[in-house]
Enzyme design. Structure first.
Site, PDB file in Angstrom:
ATOM      1  N   GLU A  25      23.853   3.679 -29.588  1.00 63.00           N
ATOM      2  CA  GLU A  25      25.068   2.730 -29.004  1.00 63.00           C
ATOM      3  C   GLU A  25      26.165   2.869 -29.368  1.00 63.00           C
ATOM      4  O   GLU A  25      26.559   3.236 -30.790  1.00 63.00           O
ATOM      5  CB  GLU A  25      24.405   1.239 -28.992  1.00 63.00           C
ATOM      6  CG  GLU A  25      24.229   0.428 -30.201  1.00 63.00           C
ATOM      7  CD  GLU A  25      24.358  -0.891 -29.882  1.00 63.00           C
ATOM      8  OE1 GLU A  25      25.290  -1.601 -29.401  1.00 63.00           O
ATOM      9  OE2 GLU A  25      23.417  -1.678 -30.509  1.00 63.00           O
ATOM     10  N   LYS A  87      33.723  -4.538 -24.512  1.00 63.77           N
ATOM     11  CA  LYS A  87      32.151  -4.491 -24.717  1.00 63.77           C
ATOM     12  C   LYS A  87      31.561  -4.368 -23.429  1.00 63.77           C
ATOM     13  O   LYS A  87      31.742  -5.433 -22.405  1.00 63.77           O
ATOM     14  CB  LYS A  87      31.929  -5.919 -25.344  1.00 63.77           C
ATOM     15  CG  LYS A  87      30.302  -6.105 -25.524  1.00 63.77           C
ATOM     16  CD  LYS A  87      30.074  -7.417 -26.333  1.00 63.77           C
ATOM     17  CE  LYS A  87      28.445  -7.759 -26.055  1.00 63.77           C
ATOM     18  NZ  LYS A  87      28.328  -9.020 -26.950  1.00 63.77           N
ATOM     19  N   VAL A 107      23.260  -2.395 -25.974  1.00 58.26           N
ATOM     20  CA  VAL A 107      21.729  -1.769 -25.449  1.00 58.26           C
ATOM     21  C   VAL A 107      21.642  -1.700 -24.326  1.00 58.26           C
ATOM     22  O   VAL A 107      21.178  -0.397 -23.851  1.00 58.26           O
ATOM     23  CB  VAL A 107      20.840  -2.874 -26.332  1.00 58.26           C
ATOM     24  CG1 VAL A 107      19.184  -2.328 -25.969  1.00 58.26           C
ATOM     25  CG2 VAL A 107      20.927  -2.834 -27.783  1.00 58.26           C
ATOM     26  N   ASP A 139      22.191 -18.719 -21.550  1.00 64.85           N
ATOM     27  CA  ASP A 139      22.472 -17.300 -22.436  1.00 64.85           C
ATOM     28  C   ASP A 139      21.463 -16.438 -22.774  1.00 64.85           C
ATOM     29  O   ASP A 139      20.582 -16.791 -23.827  1.00 64.85           O
ATOM     30  CB  ASP A 139      23.497 -17.741 -23.599  1.00 64.85           C
ATOM     31  CG  ASP A 139      24.121 -16.557 -24.100  1.00 64.85           C
ATOM     32  OD1 ASP A 139      23.842 -15.247 -23.739  1.00 64.85           O
ATOM     33  OD2 ASP A 139      25.182 -16.438 -24.846  1.00 64.85           O
ATOM     34  N   SER A 141      20.558 -12.408 -22.809  1.00 67.53           N
ATOM     35  CA  SER A 141      21.222 -11.032 -22.936  1.00 67.53           C
ATOM     36  C   SER A 141      20.660 -10.204 -21.888  1.00 67.53           C
ATOM     37  O   SER A 141      19.608 -10.331 -21.529  1.00 67.53           O
ATOM     38  CB  SER A 141      20.964 -10.240 -24.311  1.00 67.53           C
ATOM     39  OG  SER A 141      21.467  -9.096 -24.186  1.00 67.53           O
ATOM     40  N   ALA A 142      21.435  -9.154 -21.196  1.00 73.61           N
ATOM     41  CA  ALA A 142      21.326  -8.444 -20.194  1.00 73.61           C
ATOM     42  C   ALA A 142      20.474  -7.197 -20.954  1.00 73.61           C
ATOM     43  O   ALA A 142      19.646  -6.643 -20.168  1.00 73.61           O
ATOM     44  CB  ALA A 142      22.332  -7.782 -19.422  1.00 73.61           C
ATOM     45  N   ASP A 143      20.464  -7.278 -22.272  1.00 73.07           N
ATOM     46  CA  ASP A 143      19.421  -6.155 -22.838  1.00 73.07           C
ATOM     47  C   ASP A 143      18.078  -6.583 -22.290  1.00 73.07           C
ATOM     48  O   ASP A 143      17.242  -5.346 -22.065  1.00 73.07           O
ATOM     49  CB  ASP A 143      19.440  -6.245 -24.470  1.00 73.07           C
ATOM     50  CG  ASP A 143      21.013  -5.880 -24.918  1.00 73.07           C
ATOM     51  OD1 ASP A 143      21.737  -5.390 -24.035  1.00 73.07           O
ATOM     52  OD2 ASP A 143      21.130  -6.180 -26.242  1.00 73.07           O
ATOM     53  N   LYS A 160      18.027 -10.995 -34.402  1.00 73.72           N
ATOM     54  CA  LYS A 160      18.550 -11.940 -35.636  1.00 73.72           C
ATOM     55  C   LYS A 160      18.225 -13.147 -35.014  1.00 73.72           C
ATOM     56  O   LYS A 160      17.954 -13.730 -33.881  1.00 73.72           O
ATOM     57  CB  LYS A 160      19.832 -11.841 -35.583  1.00 73.72           C
ATOM     58  CG  LYS A 160      20.470 -11.108 -36.858  1.00 73.72           C
ATOM     59  CD  LYS A 160      21.968 -11.019 -36.668  1.00 73.72           C
ATOM     60  CE  LYS A 160      22.388  -9.649 -36.348  1.00 73.72           C
ATOM     61  NZ  LYS A 160      22.103  -9.316 -35.177  1.00 73.72           N
TER      62      LYS A 160
HETATM   63  N1  PSU Z   1      23.075  -7.599 -32.506  1.00 75.50           N
HETATM   64  C1  PSU Z   1      23.472  -6.989 -33.496  1.00 75.50           C
HETATM   65  N2  PSU Z   1      24.639  -6.100 -33.557  1.00 75.50           N
HETATM   66  C2  PSU Z   1      25.114  -5.904 -32.423  1.00 75.50           C
HETATM   67  C3  PSU Z   1      24.797  -6.392 -31.184  1.00 75.50           C
HETATM   68  C4  PSU Z   1      23.702  -7.381 -31.197  1.00 75.50           C
HETATM   69  O1  PSU Z   1      23.167  -7.348 -34.655  1.00 75.50           O
HETATM   70  O2  PSU Z   1      26.096  -4.952 -32.540  1.00 75.50           O
HETATM   71  C5  PSU Z   1      25.426  -5.990 -29.896  1.00 75.50           C
HETATM   72  C6  PSU Z   1      24.539  -4.834 -29.291  1.00 75.50           C
HETATM   73  O3  PSU Z   1      25.225  -3.825 -28.677  1.00 75.50           O
HETATM   74  C7  PSU Z   1      23.830  -5.713 -28.105  1.00 75.50           C
HETATM   75  C8  PSU Z   1      24.741  -6.653 -27.881  1.00 75.50           C
HETATM   76  O4  PSU Z   1      23.256  -5.043 -27.037  1.00 75.50           O
HETATM   77  O5  PSU Z   1      25.380  -6.990 -29.213  1.00 75.50           O
HETATM   78  C9  PSU Z   1      24.195  -7.819 -27.130  1.00 75.50           C
HETATM   79  O6  PSU Z   1      25.312  -8.669 -26.554  1.00 75.50           O
HETATM   80  P1  PSU Z   1      24.904  -9.693 -25.554  1.00 75.50           P
HETATM   81  O7  PSU Z   1      24.146 -10.641 -26.218  1.00 75.50           O
HETATM   82  O8  PSU Z   1      26.163 -10.335 -25.169  1.00 75.50           O
HETATM   83  O9  PSU Z   1      24.130  -8.976 -24.467  1.00 75.50           O
HETATM   84 MN    MN Z   2      25.231 -13.598 -23.690  1.00 72.75          MN
END
Ligand code: PSU
Ligand code: MN
Length: 305
Positions: A25, A87, A107, A139, A141-143, A160
């Site tokens: 990524e 992002k 991701v 909140d 994540s879309a992941d 984390k």
């Molecule tokens: N966790 C990390 N480092 C990162 C990310 C998450 O330790 O760089 C990044 C990854 O690209 C992950 C994204 O897909 O943050 C998730 O962001 P969000 O929660 O806004 O979907």
């Molecule tokens: Mn989010």
């Protein structure tokens, strides 16, 4: 032909010949680490994938194209632009592609690009998940949705504890995403090897993981799989120190009103300062460790299919 998809010649040939490929990524480059460590890490991750017998395919949006297999110059460009790059998660794609803009793929979006290019294995640091307090902020994540729908196996070091790991596991269960521990029964928590939560299955070799991926393909089951790989012992951070840092980082974020897509990069940066840079060194090592495992899984998978 998808005019918004660009696949490098090297990646295209490897996929066509069923040779092992590992997707990588780019949000981790622009938003996950500071320059120049971000560029150095991205290049050594690619080199590590090659040393273990697979072709690396770093994915990003460059001038409105979802590019699978970007160049070293493009990696450097994204690393130098840092937080000023968009992002890009799934919801960001339509506008960025239409505008001809750049974007660093999370991701979720990296999975989309990998699937379009025919890549089955993707290695990264940590995934997004269900945030603490999501009961009221929603909140999530879309992941996690992407893992539910897209056929790519993601190798990570767990998530984390800026997230609610218990709720993240519940969400993945609901969505039918298998959470596998590589040589561990416990879900790793990124900087720390343990989290107190169990994984669904423990698998001890890359070949066993490849066999599960293959079974899923042959059975026609859709959706991703999550392989969680603990950080090497030598680089793990003490759990008590990390949980204190994370609590402090979250309280700084909430008093500054940080939310939405900015929250993860903000917390990572705070944690780096609070640990005097030690978290960054650990972060780099766990990503390299995941690149090694991702390559081994890709090699095993190509021997099966
Ligand atoms: N966790 C990390 N480092 C990162 C990310 C998450 O330790 O760089 C990044 C990854 O690209 C992950 C994204 O897909 O943050 C998730 O962001 P969000 O929660 O806004 O979907
Ligand atoms: Mn989010």
């Amino acid at each position: 032909m998808n005019p918004y998809l660009f696949i490098s010649d090297e990646v295209r040939a490897a996929v066509a010949e069923n040779r092992p490929v590992v997707a990588l990524e780019s949000t981790i480059i622009s938003h996950g680490m500071p320059y120049p460590q971000n560029v150095e890490t991205a290049l050594s991750v690619e080199a590590t994938v090659r040393e273990h017998g697979a072709v690396p395919a770093t994915i990003a949006i460059i001038q409105g194209k979802l590019c699978v297999g970007i160049s070293h110059d493009q990696i450097t460009y994204l690393g130098k632009k840092g937080l000023s790059v968009n992002k890009a998660s799934r919801r960001d794609l339509p506008v960025l592609l239409a505008r001809g803009d750049d974007g660093a793929t999370t991701v979720a979006t990296t999975m989309i690009g990998a699937a379009m290019a025919g890549i089955h294995v993707f290695a990264t640091g940590g995934i997004g998940g269900v945030h603490r307090g999501a009961q009221s902020t929603m909140d999530i994540s879309a992941d996690l949705e992407e893992l539910a729908r897209t056929d790519v196996t993601v190798v990570c070091a767990g998530a984390k504890s800026i997230l609610d790991l218990g709720l993240t596991l519940e969400y993945l269960e609901t969505k039918g995403v298998p959470v596998i521990g590589y040589q561990t029964d416990e879900l790793p928590a990124f900087y720390c090897r343990d989290s107190g939560f169990g994984v669904d299955y423990r698998l001890d070799t890359p070949m066993e993981i490849a066999a599960a991926i293959r079974a899923k393909q042959v059975a026609g089951l859709t959706g991703g799989m999550l392989i969680t790989n603990p950080i090497p012992e030598a680089y793990a951070m003490p759990q008590s120190q990390m949980s204190a840092c994370i609590d402090q980082a979250i309280s700084i974020a909430s008093s500054n009103g940080i939310k939405g897509k900015a929250i993860t990069p903000f917390l990572l940066d705070q944690i780096k300062s609070l640990t005097e840079g030690k978290s960054l060194a650990s972060n780099i090592q766990l990503v390299l460790n995941n690149a090694r495992l991702g390559a081994k899984i890709a090699v095993a998978l190509s021997s099966l299919s």
